[in-house]
Design a protein around this motif. Structure first.
Motif, short mmCIF file in Angstrom:
data_model
loop_
_atom_site.label_atom_id
_atom_site.label_comp_id
_atom_site.label_asym_id
_atom_site.label_seq_id
_atom_site.Cartn_x
_atom_site.Cartn_y
_atom_site.Cartn_z
N MET A 24 1.31 -1.09 -0.39
CA MET A 24 0.04 -0.01 0.37
C MET A 24 1.25 1.33 0.40
N ALA A 25 0.58 2.00 -0.90
CA ALA A 25 1.08 3.45 -0.89
C ALA A 25 1.51 4.60 0.61
N GLU A 26 1.90 5.08 0.67
CA GLU A 26 1.68 6.08 1.73
C GLU A 26 0.18 6.45 1.98
N ASP A 27 0.30 7.43 3.51
CA ASP A 27 -1.05 7.26 3.51
C ASP A 27 -2.00 8.90 3.00
N ALA A 28 -0.66 9.13 2.06
CA ALA A 28 -1.24 10.53 1.56
C ALA A 28 -1.52 9.97 0.23
N ALA A 29 -1.40 8.13 -0.12
CA ALA A 29 -1.76 8.52 -1.76
C ALA A 29 -2.72 7.52 -1.21
N LEU A 30 -3.45 7.35 -0.21
CA LEU A 30 -4.83 6.35 0.34
C LEU A 30 -5.62 6.66 -0.10
N THR A 31 -6.83 6.63 -1.23
CA THR A 31 -7.84 7.36 -2.25
C THR A 31 -8.86 6.94 -1.58
N VAL A 32 -9.54 7.59 -1.61
CA VAL A 32 -11.67 7.44 -0.98
C VAL A 32 -12.00 7.89 -1.92
N MET A 33 -13.04 7.24 -2.34
CA MET A 33 -14.89 7.63 -2.78
C MET A 33 -15.71 7.74 -1.13
N VAL A 34 -16.75 8.70 -1.19
CA VAL A 34 -17.76 9.56 -0.07
C VAL A 34 -18.87 8.61 -1.03
N VAL A 35 -19.56 7.60 -0.31
CA VAL A 35 -20.91 7.82 -0.55
C VAL A 35 -22.32 7.56 0.41
N ASP A 36 -23.00 9.17 0.43
CA ASP A 36 -24.05 9.57 1.33
C ASP A 36 -25.36 10.03 0.17
N ASP A 37 -26.06 9.87 0.81
CA ASP A 37 -27.07 10.61 -0.30
C ASP A 37 -27.24 12.58 0.51
N HIS A 38 -26.81 12.47 1.92
CA HIS A 38 -26.95 13.93 2.00
C HIS A 38 -25.55 14.92 1.68
N PRO A 39 -25.84 15.93 1.33
CA PRO A 39 -23.92 15.99 0.52
C PRO A 39 -23.88 17.36 1.28
N ILE A 40 -24.08 18.42 2.31
CA ILE A 40 -23.46 18.56 3.36
C ILE A 40 -22.78 17.91 4.02
N TRP A 41 -23.16 16.87 4.76
CA TRP A 41 -22.47 15.78 5.65
C TRP A 41 -21.55 15.03 4.68
N ARG A 42 -21.98 14.80 2.56
CA ARG A 42 -21.06 13.76 2.38
C ARG A 42 -19.34 15.42 1.75
N ASP A 43 -20.22 16.14 1.85
CA ASP A 43 -18.75 17.16 1.93
C ASP A 43 -17.98 17.55 2.74
N ALA A 44 -18.80 17.32 4.00
CA ALA A 44 -18.05 18.02 5.15
C ALA A 44 -16.78 16.81 5.34
N VAL A 45 -17.29 15.26 5.01
CA VAL A 45 -16.33 14.19 5.36
C VAL A 45 -15.85 14.02 4.43
N ALA A 46 -15.66 14.77 2.77
CA ALA A 46 -14.53 14.35 2.35
C ALA A 46 -13.47 15.81 2.67
N ARG A 47 -13.92 16.78 3.03
CA ARG A 47 -12.99 17.95 3.50
C ARG A 47 -12.19 17.35 4.56
N ASP A 48 -12.60 16.34 5.76
CA ASP A 48 -11.69 16.36 7.06
C ASP A 48 -10.95 15.74 6.14
N LEU A 49 -11.37 14.58 5.30
CA LEU A 49 -10.14 13.54 4.88
C LEU A 49 -9.08 14.06 4.19
N ALA A 50 -9.57 15.45 3.12
CA ALA A 50 -8.44 15.58 2.26
C ALA A 50 -7.43 16.33 2.92
N GLU A 51 -8.09 17.51 4.28
CA GLU A 51 -7.36 17.75 5.14
C GLU A 51 -5.92 17.12 6.31
#
Length: 218
Positions: free
Chosen positions: A1-28
């Motif tokens: 597995m590559a370094e943590d920074a290279a781990l790729t993630v897809m976020v699946v959720d039907d609430h756009p505000i929550w989905r975007d918040a989780v995606a932002r937390d992970l990116a940070e």
């Protein structure tokens, strides 16, 4: 597995505000959020293209549920691992998600730190559950094991392989197991791979399930 920074993630959720918040937390926290989706169909399409390391999956989606979506995502991207992140901690939701192939299950009350640690553990092939749900899953696998004990005898493992398997079932990494048993990291990995072959399992999650079913997780 590559370094943590290279781990790729897809976020699946039907609430756009929550989905975007989780995606932002992970990116940070250094993850590469390669896609988001609001439902099962979109998740399937995007997973087929981006092949994410980890899929964060809600149970309630715009066009179905997380169980269906987990099955479909793993069909088009079998190397991905699914970590459910849901508001529901209902027994049936948890067990159905695991049966569909989810590696772990967190409730949405998990902190940002807990979520990021869980994503890393999931990417490494370790089963991750919100603490009160872990006992539920273990109990279910023990129940299944009890009802199927009349089946053929399990393959024979060496004493050392069994010892390593017990630690795998507790969620320890190869490095941690090596330290506990005073072995090299490579030796532990060799034991794990030998156990994979003997038990005809494909990854650490299936190996953990085997250990639970045969009472080796105590």
């Amino acid at each position: 597995m590559a370094e943590d920074a290279a781990l790729t993630v897809m976020v699946v959720d039907d609430h756009p505000i929550w989905r975007d918040a989780v995606a932002r937390d992970l990116a940070e926290d250094g993850f590469d959020v390669v896609a988001t989706a609001e439902g099962a169909a979109a998740a399937r399409r995007r997973a087929a293209v981006v092949k994410p390391d980890v899929v964060l999956m809600d149970m309630q989606l715009s066009d179905g549920d997380g169980v269906q979506a987990t099955t479909e995502v793993l069909t088009v991207s079998p190397s991905s691992r699914v970590l459910v992140l849901s508001a529901s901690d209902e027994r049936d939701d948890v067990l159905e998600a695991v049966k569909a192939g989810a590696t772990g299950y967190l409730v949405k009350s998990a902190s940002k730190s807990e979520l990021c640690q869980a994503v890393r553990a999931t990417a490494a092939g370790r089963a991750v559950f919100t603490p009160n749900l872990a006992g539920l899953v273990l109990g279910e696998y023990r129940r299944i094991a009890t009802s199927t004990n009349s089946g053929p005898a399990p393959p024979s493992l060496t004493e050392r392989e069994t010892e390593v398997l017990r630690y795998v079932a507790k969620g320890l990494s190869a490095k941690q197991i090596a330290a506990k048993l005073s072995l090299s990291h490579r030796t532990v990995e060799n034991h794990v791979q030998a156990t994979f072959r003997k038990l005809h399992v494909a990854n650490r999650v299936e190996l953990t399930r085997y250990a639970i079913e045969h009472g080796l997780d105590d």
